[in-house]
Scaffold this motif. Structure first.
Motif, short mmCIF file in Angstrom:
data_model
loop_
_atom_site.label_atom_id
_atom_site.label_comp_id
_atom_site.label_asym_id
_atom_site.label_seq_id
_atom_site.Cartn_x
_atom_site.Cartn_y
_atom_site.Cartn_z
N PRO A 38 1.18 -0.98 -0.08
CA PRO A 38 0.26 -0.29 0.36
C PRO A 38 0.84 1.22 0.32
CG PRO A 38 -0.26 -1.99 1.22
CD PRO A 38 1.05 -1.88 1.59
N HIS A 39 0.30 2.37 -0.79
CA HIS A 39 0.97 4.03 -1.04
C HIS A 39 1.77 3.70 1.16
CE1 HIS A 39 0.05 3.17 -4.96
NE2 HIS A 39 0.70 3.46 -5.48
N ARG A 40 0.33 3.80 1.41
CA ARG A 40 -0.07 4.51 2.75
C ARG A 40 0.91 4.22 3.64
NH1 ARG A 40 -3.37 7.80 5.40
NH2 ARG A 40 -4.82 7.96 3.81
N PHE A 69 7.22 17.59 -0.03
CA PHE A 69 8.07 18.24 -1.30
C PHE A 69 8.68 17.59 -1.69
CE2 PHE A 69 8.29 22.57 1.90
CZ PHE A 69 7.10 22.65 1.14
N SER A 70 9.77 15.87 -0.85
CA SER A 70 10.39 14.98 -1.39
C SER A 70 9.76 14.32 -2.00
CB SER A 70 10.76 13.96 -0.16
OG SER A 70 12.00 13.41 -0.75
N SER A 71 8.05 13.92 -1.54
CA SER A 71 7.54 13.23 -2.34
C SER A 71 6.96 14.16 -3.76
CB SER A 71 6.11 12.93 -1.75
OG SER A 71 5.24 14.03 -1.26
N LEU A 72 6.77 15.37 -4.21
CA LEU A 72 6.72 16.07 -5.02
C LEU A 72 7.41 15.96 -5.68
CD1 LEU A 72 4.37 19.42 -2.94
CD2 LEU A 72 3.37 17.53 -5.04
N PHE A 73 8.69 16.24 -5.64
CA PHE A 73 9.79 16.82 -6.43
C PHE A 73 11.33 16.35 -6.95
CE2 PHE A 73 8.04 21.12 -4.26
CZ PHE A 73 7.31 21.40 -5.13
N ARG A 74 11.65 16.08 -7.59
CA ARG A 74 12.71 14.94 -8.29
C ARG A 74 13.59 15.92 -7.65
NH1 ARG A 74 11.52 15.15 -14.83
NH2 ARG A 74 9.42 15.21 -15.14
N SER A 75 13.96 16.77 -7.24
CA SER A 75 15.62 17.56 -7.41
C SER A 75 15.58 17.66 -5.52
CB SER A 75 15.87 18.80 -7.11
OG SER A 75 16.66 19.62 -7.16
N LEU A 107 1.55 15.50 6.10
CA LEU A 107 1.74 13.44 5.83
C LEU A 107 0.72 13.30 5.07
CD1 LEU A 107 3.40 10.78 6.77
CD2 LEU A 107 1.60 10.13 8.71
N GLU A 108 -0.78 13.15 5.22
CA GLU A 108 -1.41 12.81 4.80
C GLU A 108 -1.29 13.54 3.36
OE1 GLU A 108 -4.94 10.58 3.02
OE2 GLU A 108 -3.98 10.84 5.21
N GLY A 109 -0.83 14.68 2.72
CA GLY A 109 -0.68 15.34 1.45
C GLY A 109 0.21 14.46 1.85
N ALA A 110 1.45 13.97 1.61
CA ALA A 110 3.14 13.06 1.36
C ALA A 110 1.93 12.22 0.52
CB ALA A 110 3.73 13.22 2.75
N VAL A 111 0.52 11.19 1.54
CA VAL A 111 0.65 10.52 1.21
C VAL A 111 0.04 9.78 -0.19
CG1 VAL A 111 -1.18 8.52 1.51
CG2 VAL A 111 0.46 9.11 3.51
N ARG A 112 -0.91 11.17 -0.57
CA ARG A 112 -2.07 11.14 -1.46
C ARG A 112 -1.22 12.07 -2.25
NH1 ARG A 112 -7.53 11.31 -0.62
NH2 ARG A 112 -7.69 11.77 1.50
N ARG A 150 0.57 8.85 -4.06
CA ARG A 150 -0.01 7.24 -4.71
C ARG A 150 -0.68 8.08 -5.78
NH1 ARG A 150 -4.80 7.50 -0.58
NH2 ARG A 150 -3.99 6.09 -0.03
N VAL A 151 -0.98 9.60 -6.39
CA VAL A 151 -1.02 9.88 -7.34
C VAL A 151 0.34 9.74 -7.81
CG1 VAL A 151 -1.07 12.19 -9.01
CG2 VAL A 151 -2.28 11.26 -6.77
N LYS A 152 1.69 10.39 -8.15
CA LYS A 152 3.09 10.30 -9.02
C LYS A 152 3.51 8.81 -8.65
CE LYS A 152 5.64 13.81 -8.52
NZ LYS A 152 5.02 14.42 -9.24
N GLY A 153 3.42 7.98 -7.46
CA GLY A 153 3.85 6.96 -7.66
C GLY A 153 5.43 6.81 -8.02
#
Length: 284
Positions: free
Chosen positions: A135-137, A199-205, A270-275, A278-281
């Motif tokens: 699970p992503h969570r 931020f680490s889950s959002l960005f590549r760098s 934390l919930e934002g990071a999980v979601r 889950r979207v970016k995978g």
């Protein structure tokens, strides 16, 4: 009699099945959390991050105590001059030590965590893990738990070193004040760690992650310091409440709201990071 025995067997089977399902639900998280600890050990993060905190924690009371002697020995002073620097109390020394962690400690943690998701995504580790029924969570919660573990180990190590030398050289500080002040400051560091995870889950760098995490931390600290009463509810005010506990042994009236906001923001981040994950995978 046989019907009662049959019902008992069904209830026992249902209970065992429920426990088995609960155990299976937790198994991916436990495995991933162990993986995080092993990776932090292999990358020496479990060594060098706490070591930095311990060195800074120990250096503050030692440097403060010996500063007059160091200035006297350095020369350049008029003959017969005596260096007298007011010695802080033990509580003031511990509060000053925690304040030092606000920049160096935060910087070390952000640098250690900036690639926690983006680094594994770039190396293909995320793709390999997500090929399994994980699970992503569970993946993100294991990441957060690993980060929280390292953060608290480092903070406790730094505080323990500072407390030891403070007691030895400067003065006594009651354990309840140390425990409460450290707990509040630890919550502020957990907020920063959770922000870094998002931020680490959002960005590549990893560089972008570190820049944004440090930038927001600095802005929150500056706003709390300059706006005073207007920002007493913000998470950065936890550092002020930590100092208040150490110096006065009590808490300000705004503590309850500040604590509630900090806990709520940690959960939301934390919930934002999980979601987001889950979207970016595993995609770059």
């Amino acid at each position: 009699m046989s019907m009662i025995h049959s019902d008992s067997q069904r209830q026992s089977h249902s209970q065992n099945q429920s426990e088995s399902q609960s155990s299976r639900a937790w198994t991916p998280w436990v495995v991933l959390y162990r993986k995080e600890l092993i990776e932090m050990w292999r990358s020496y993060k479990l060594l060098w991050v706490p070591l930095v905190f311990v060195l800074f924690g120990a250096s503050q009371p030692v440097a403060t105590y010996y500063m007059p002697d160091l200035l006297q020995a350095s020369g350049g002073l008029p003959e017969g001059a005596v260096v007298q620097i007011p010695m802080p109390t033990g509580a003031e020394m511990m509060a000053n030590t925690l304040s030092q962690f606000s920049f160096i400690g935060v910087l070390v943690l952000v640098l250690a965590f900036m690639g926690v998701v983006s680094g594994e995504r770039a190396s293909g580790v995320v793709h390999m893990i997500m090929m399994k029924p994980v699970p992503h969570r569970a993946y993100m919660l294991a990441k957060w738990a690993g980060m929280a573990t390292l953060t608290l180990i480092a903070l406790l190590g730094g505080v323990a070193a500072a407390w030891y030398y403070t007691e030895l050289l400067i003065g006594h500080v009651a354990f309840p004040r140390i425990a409460a002040g450290t707990g509040l400051y630890g919550l502020w560091l957990l907020f920063i760690a959770t922000l870094t995870l998002l931020f680490s889950s959002l960005f590549r760098s990893g560089g972008v992650t570190a820049f944004l995490a440090m930038g927001i931390t600095l802005v929150l600290s500056l706003l709390t310091g300059t706006l005073g009463n207007w920002m007493r509810w913000g998470p950065a005010a936890l550092t002020e409440h930590s100092n208040t506990v150490l110096l006065q042994g009590g808490l300000a009236d705004s503590f309850g709201l500040c604590l509630a906001v900090a806990l709520l923001l940690i959960v939301l981040l934390l919930e934002g990071a999980v979601r987001t994950f889950r979207v970016k995978g595993a995609s770059l």
